[in-house]
Design an enzyme around this catalytic site. Structure first.
Site, PDB file in Angstrom:
ATOM      1  N   THR A   1       0.816  -1.219   0.000  1.00  0.00           N
ATOM      2  CA  THR A   1       0.000   0.000   0.000  1.00  0.00           C
ATOM      3  C   THR A   1       0.848   1.267   0.000  1.00  0.00           C
ATOM      4  O   THR A   1       1.972   1.263   0.519  1.00  0.00           O
ATOM      5  CB  THR A   1      -0.905   0.011   1.256  1.00  0.00           C
TER       6      THR A   1
ATOM      7  N   TYR B   1      -1.589   0.051  10.366  1.00  0.00           N
ATOM      8  CA  TYR B   1      -1.921  -0.627   9.099  1.00  0.00           C
ATOM      9  C   TYR B   1      -0.727  -0.537   8.137  1.00  0.00           C
ATOM     10  O   TYR B   1      -0.253  -1.559   7.624  1.00  0.00           O
ATOM     11  CB  TYR B   1      -3.179   0.003   8.488  1.00  0.00           C
TER      12      TYR B   1
ATOM     13  N   ASN C   1      -5.162   4.841  -4.432  1.00  0.00           N
ATOM     14  CA  ASN C   1      -6.584   4.725  -4.051  1.00  0.00           C
ATOM     15  C   ASN C   1      -7.387   3.933  -5.086  1.00  0.00           C
ATOM     16  O   ASN C   1      -7.655   4.424  -6.173  1.00  0.00           O
ATOM     17  CB  ASN C   1      -7.179   6.117  -3.864  1.00  0.00           C
TER      18      ASN C   1
ATOM     19  N   ASP D   1      -4.298  12.079   7.620  1.00  0.00           N
ATOM     20  CA  ASP D   1      -4.466  12.219   6.170  1.00  0.00           C
ATOM     21  C   ASP D   1      -3.397  13.143   5.587  1.00  0.00           C
ATOM     22  O   ASP D   1      -3.414  14.347   5.840  1.00  0.00           O
ATOM     23  CB  ASP D   1      -5.838  12.837   5.845  1.00  0.00           C
TER      24      ASP D   1
END
Ligand code: UDP
Length: 322
Positions: free
Chosen positions: A116, A140, A169, A281
């Site tokens: 990721t 994560y 994404n 974020d």
């Protein structure tokens, strides 16, 4: 090839399994259905219900008959990982360690892993290439980075061919398979639920970022293109090498641009409210996928955001109408 797909009842896993079957591969899905759906396992795949931790016991001697494994099974909620980091260590890191060990012992030569963009954390510069420093900002991302390291070790130690694909994404739907999380946190599915009237207002998390319209910018990539990269990675993986590739389109869309696209595609007006920033974020995440193009010959076929939104919308609107 005979391919084991862990997490093949999930969003990206089911589309990857479907594309493998279309390409003529024999697919076995291993999934514990903790977040996936049994009806998402594509027709034509064999289904084994269980955890990746137990792959050796569940598949027994058959494990040695696989040519490759695509490993997508994981817990993948950032907020949950902050609240319960132990779950991410146990599910993702311990589970992957056991799986990789079982595959190496059985002589399964190729492993493609769903890593990721979260491994990079807050980037120093964009677009982000694979040499950018890895400083994940949540458990994560840390768990996925730890698995990337395990794959590097096993490639060197056991001469396995391993590939980590770092998704940006993921969006869209393919062959009737789309995003169906029990706890939805992603922007496009939430906006589509709002367009369907299944939830009230739509919240933008922060409008004070250093971006052209103040909202966060992300690199959206179609799930069918992500799945195609796994097939190419299985093909191009080389013994003794751990290849790491970013997967994105290399262009970013802001939250406001995504919501405008959703309104355009659905023909509905969203009730939008601006709230404070969501913790963790980064302002802008855009990939350089030059390496995937060079090493895998990967060229996204559906780079337009409107196509991703339209494909997802077709599926949720059809389900919402039932
Ligand atoms: N976002 C938002 N409202 C929502 C969900 C997400 O404004 O209801 C924003 C989020 O803050 C981020 C972007 O949309 O800037 C993409 O978030 P998502 O959770 O889809 O993916 P992420 O980039 O976190 O993996």
């Amino acid at each position: 090839m005979k391919v084991l797909v862990t997490g093949g009842a999930g969003y990206i896993g089911s589309v990857t399994a479907a594309r493998l079957i279309e390409a003529g591969h024999a697919v076995t899905v291993l999934d514990d259905l903790s977040t996936g759906h049994a009806d998402a396992v594509p027709a034509g795949a064999r289904f084994v219900h269980g955890r990746v931790h137990d792959a050796a016991e569940l598949l027994g001697a058959e494990l040695a008959s696989f040519d490759g494994a695509v490993h997508l099974a994981a817990a993948s909620l950032v907020a949950e990982s902050v609240e319960n980091p132990g779950k991410y260590q146990e599910n993702n890191v311990v589970g992957s360690d056991r799986l990789i060990d079982a595959l190496a012992r059985a002589g399964v030569g190729r492993i493609v892993f769903s890593s990721t963009a979260a491994v990079y954390g807050e980037p120093e510069c964009v677009p982000i290439d694979e040499d950018a420093p890895c400083r994940p900002v949540n458990p994560y991302g840390e768990s996925k980075l730890a698995i990337d390291h395990l794959l590097g070790d096993v490639a060197e130690r056991s001469r396995l061919a391993t590939v980590s694909l770092r998704y940006f994404n993921v969006a869209g739907a393919y062959a009737g398979l789309g995003e169906r999380h029990r706890q939805e946190s992603h922007l496009i599915p939430i906006a589509l639920q709002a367009a369907l009237g299944q939830r009230g207002d739509m919240v933008i998390f922060g409008e004070d970022y250093p971006t052209p319209d103040g909202t966060c910018v992300r690199d959206y990539i179609h799930v069918a293109d992500i799945a195609a990269a796994h097939l190419l990675a299985l093909e191009h993986a080389r013994p003794g090498v751990h290849l790491i590739c970013n997967l994105g389109n290399g262009s970013g869309y802001s939250v406001r641009e995504v919501l405008a696209t959703v309104e355009q595609v659905t023909g509905r007006v969203l009730d939008v409210r601006v709230a404070g920033r969501r913790a963790g974020d980064p302002a802008v995440l855009v990939a350089s996928a030059a390496r995937a193009r060079r090493e895998l010959g990967w060229v996204p076929e559906r780079p337009e955001l409107s196509v991703m939104v339209a494909d997802a919308w077709k599926l949720v609107a059809a389900k919402g109408a039932r």
